[in-house]
Design an enzyme around this catalytic site. Structure first.
Site, PDB file in Angstrom:
ATOM      1  N   GLN A   1     -32.007 -24.478   4.958  1.00 15.81           N
ATOM      2  CA  GLN A   1     -30.869 -23.681   4.487  1.00 15.81           C
ATOM      3  C   GLN A   1     -30.372 -24.230   3.164  1.00 15.81           C
ATOM      4  O   GLN A   1     -30.130 -23.482   2.207  1.00 15.81           O
ATOM      5  CB  GLN A   1     -29.753 -23.725   5.540  1.00 15.81           C
ATOM      6  CG  GLN A   1     -28.547 -22.884   5.192  1.00 15.81           C
ATOM      7  CD  GLN A   1     -28.855 -21.389   5.241  1.00 15.81           C
ATOM      8  OE1 GLN A   1     -29.387 -20.907   6.223  1.00 15.81           O
ATOM      9  NE2 GLN A   1     -28.552 -20.679   4.169  1.00 15.81           N
TER      10      GLN A   1
ATOM     11  N   HIS B   1     -29.594 -28.980   8.430  1.00 15.83           N
ATOM     12  CA  HIS B   1     -30.297 -27.709   8.237  1.00 15.83           C
ATOM     13  C   HIS B   1     -30.879 -27.720   6.811  1.00 15.83           C
ATOM     14  O   HIS B   1     -30.420 -27.006   5.931  1.00 15.83           O
ATOM     15  CB  HIS B   1     -29.311 -26.553   8.428  1.00 15.83           C
ATOM     16  CG  HIS B   1     -29.945 -25.232   8.706  1.00 15.83           C
ATOM     17  ND1 HIS B   1     -31.316 -25.020   8.683  1.00 15.83           N
ATOM     18  CD2 HIS B   1     -29.399 -24.014   8.999  1.00 15.83           C
ATOM     19  CE1 HIS B   1     -31.566 -23.758   8.968  1.00 15.83           C
ATOM     20  NE2 HIS B   1     -30.430 -23.122   9.162  1.00 15.83           N
TER      21      HIS B   1
ATOM     22  N   ASP C   1     -18.945 -21.414   6.612  1.00 15.19           N
ATOM     23  CA  ASP C   1     -19.855 -21.236   7.745  1.00 15.19           C
ATOM     24  C   ASP C   1     -18.989 -20.931   8.969  1.00 15.19           C
ATOM     25  O   ASP C   1     -17.767 -21.147   8.952  1.00 15.19           O
ATOM     26  CB  ASP C   1     -20.677 -22.525   7.938  1.00 15.19           C
ATOM     27  CG  ASP C   1     -21.789 -22.371   8.975  1.00 15.19           C
ATOM     28  OD1 ASP C   1     -22.034 -21.252   9.455  1.00 15.19           O
ATOM     29  OD2 ASP C   1     -22.412 -23.405   9.317  1.00 15.19           O
TER      30      ASP C   1
ATOM     31  N   ARG D   1     -36.565 -25.872  15.743  1.00 17.26           N
ATOM     32  CA  ARG D   1     -35.098 -25.734  15.821  1.00 17.26           C
ATOM     33  C   ARG D   1     -34.685 -26.280  17.175  1.00 17.26           C
ATOM     34  O   ARG D   1     -34.994 -25.686  18.216  1.00 17.26           O
ATOM     35  CB  ARG D   1     -34.690 -24.259  15.679  1.00 17.26           C
ATOM     36  CG  ARG D   1     -33.237 -24.038  16.056  1.00 17.26           C
ATOM     37  CD  ARG D   1     -32.713 -22.687  15.657  1.00 17.26           C
ATOM     38  NE  ARG D   1     -32.541 -22.619  14.227  1.00 17.26           N
ATOM     39  CZ  ARG D   1     -31.842 -21.676  13.594  1.00 17.26           C
ATOM     40  NH1 ARG D   1     -31.244 -20.729  14.286  1.00 17.26           N
ATOM     41  NH2 ARG D   1     -31.733 -21.675  12.294  1.00 17.26           N
TER      42      ARG D   1
ATOM     43  N   CYS E   1     -24.097 -19.209   5.157  1.00 15.02           N
ATOM     44  CA  CYS E   1     -25.489 -19.317   5.623  1.00 15.02           C
ATOM     45  C   CYS E   1     -25.860 -18.225   6.617  1.00 15.02           C
ATOM     46  O   CYS E   1     -27.051 -18.018   6.865  1.00 15.02           O
ATOM     47  CB  CYS E   1     -25.716 -20.698   6.229  1.00 15.02           C
ATOM     48  SG  CYS E   1     -24.562 -21.079   7.552  1.00 15.02           S
TER      49      CYS E   1
ATOM     50  N   ARG F   1     -34.199 -17.685   1.709  1.00 15.44           N
ATOM     51  CA  ARG F   1     -34.844 -18.464   2.777  1.00 15.44           C
ATOM     52  C   ARG F   1     -36.348 -18.175   2.759  1.00 15.44           C
ATOM     53  O   ARG F   1     -37.168 -19.073   2.913  1.00 15.44           O
ATOM     54  CB  ARG F   1     -34.265 -18.100   4.158  1.00 15.44           C
ATOM     55  CG  ARG F   1     -32.817 -18.495   4.406  1.00 15.44           C
ATOM     56  CD  ARG F   1     -32.613 -19.990   4.521  1.00 15.44           C
ATOM     57  NE  ARG F   1     -33.419 -20.599   5.582  1.00 15.44           N
ATOM     58  CZ  ARG F   1     -33.085 -20.640   6.873  1.00 15.44           C
ATOM     59  NH1 ARG F   1     -31.948 -20.110   7.293  1.00 15.44           N
ATOM     60  NH2 ARG F   1     -33.858 -21.233   7.777  1.00 15.44           N
TER      61      ARG F   1
HETATM   62  N1   CP Z   1     -28.831 -19.397   8.714  1.00 14.34           N
HETATM   63  C1   CP Z   1     -29.728 -19.434   9.729  1.00 14.34           C
HETATM   64  O1   CP Z   1     -30.392 -20.462   9.973  1.00 14.34           O
HETATM   65  O2   CP Z   1     -29.881 -18.250  10.368  1.00 14.34           O
HETATM   66  P1   CP Z   1     -30.533 -18.103  11.815  1.00 14.34           P
HETATM   67  O3   CP Z   1     -29.696 -18.904  12.772  1.00 14.34           O
HETATM   68  O4   CP Z   1     -30.491 -16.621  12.117  1.00 14.34           O
HETATM   69  O5   CP Z   1     -31.937 -18.613  11.753  1.00 14.34           O
END
Ligand code: CP
Length: 313
Positions: free
Chosen positions: A140, A137, A232, A110, A271, A299
């Site tokens: 997601q 992402h 979002d 990330r 998300c 997820r």
């Molecule tokens: N939706 C998502 O990626 O959650 P986090 O940022 O908590 O990993």
């Protein structure tokens, strides 16, 4: 048994997966979910002896926990690495990749810049998974579209209306949804649309699969007749200085009871993390149309399927 078409691959962009590969992941996600729901354990441990390095430049709840728990549940192990240990300028991205490929079996990253994940994938000989960048992402999107697959089956012709920022989550949903032949609509304020090159790529994919992309600045127009309404946070990680300006720009784009009344059959998606009473009201988030906590649970299942196919398929 034949080798998985995903074995040894990277997942950097949602466009990296074909419709057949997404279908394979949905089938495996459903099987893993059913087994885990029944027994909280898996009969087999396909990732036994395998290790995932998880590199985080940004905070996380769902991504960290689902990847780490997913590795454990399939017999493997995950190592959590933060900005202080990697990707913080201590050594080059290429050197991080060259070290980790000799030590672990896969990398999940990330990062802020998308180019960091692209470079990791180019430099490392082991699978690299995008756990969120400014541009995309994909994990997601995989879990979200699996959530819709559970309800609708084949997603060809299903309409998803995204209300809000044309951001990384929208980008990955548009690319993966287009690949599956979905109709992906976006209602966004002027100046907060998606990246043009993502739209071009998604349009090409949509045309080939019989889907479409459309854009409006009227949330009601986007959600009417949709099977899924998605939102979002208005301010993503790294945009905190713009929060007030964004609250003003997005005020008309809240997913609330009045908007959902125009899509009474739709499921409502987010998300997470959510800013309750900003982009979505608690009434809708906790209401009967919400599948938001199914998405977060998925997820776990979708990423376990991904890890199993990439590393042991
Ligand atoms: N939706 C998502 O990626 O959650 P986090 O940022 O908590 O990993």
């Amino acid at each position: 048994m034949s080798t998985s078409p995903l074995r040894g691959r990277d997942l950097v962009s949602a466009a990296d997966l074909s419709a057949a590969e997404i279908g394979l992941l949905f089938t495996r996600s459903a099987a893993l979910k059913a087994e885990f729901r029944a027994r909280r354990r898996h009969a087999e441990a396909p990732l036994q002896g395998l290790t995932l390095a998880m590199l985080f430049q940004k905070p996380s709840l769902r991504t960290r926990v689902t990847f780490e728990a997913g590795m454990t549940q399939l017999g493997g192990h995950a190592i959590y690495l933060t900005e202080g240990t990697v990707l913080g300028g201590r050594e080059s991205v290429g050197d991080v990749a060259r070290n980790l490929e000799n030590m672990v079996d896969a990398i999940m990253a990330r990062t802020g810049p998308h180019e960091v994940v692209v470079e990791l994938a180019a430099r490392a000989s082991i699978p690299v998974i995008n756990g969120l960048t400014i541009r995309e992402h994909p994990c997601q999107a995989l879990a979200d579209l699996f959530t819709l697959y559970e309800r609708f089956g084949d997603l060809r012709g299903v309409t998803l209306a995204f209300v809000g920022d044309g951001n990384n989550v929208y980008h990955s949903l548009a690319l993966m949804g287009a690949t599956l032949g979905m109709h992906v609509r976006l209602a966004h304020p002027a100046g907060y649309g998606p990246a043009e090159r993502i739209v071009e790529r998604a349009r090409t994919l949509a045309v080939a699969a019989g889907g479409s992309l459309s854009f409006t600045q009227e949330p009601r127009e986007a959600v009417e007749g949709a099977q899924a309404v998605y939102t979002d946070a208005w301010t993503s990680m790294g945009q905190e200085a713009e929060a007030e300006e964004r609250r003003d720009a997005f005020a008309r784009f809240q997913v609330n009871a009045a908007l959902i009344a125009a899509a009474p059959e739709a499921v409502v998606m987010h998300c997470l993390p959510a800013h309750r009473e900003e982009e979505i009201t608690s009434e809708v988030m906790d209401g009967p149309q919400s599948v938001i906590f199914d998405q977060s649970e998925n997820r776990l299942h979708a990423q376990k399927a991904l890890l199993a196919e990439l590393l042991a398929g």
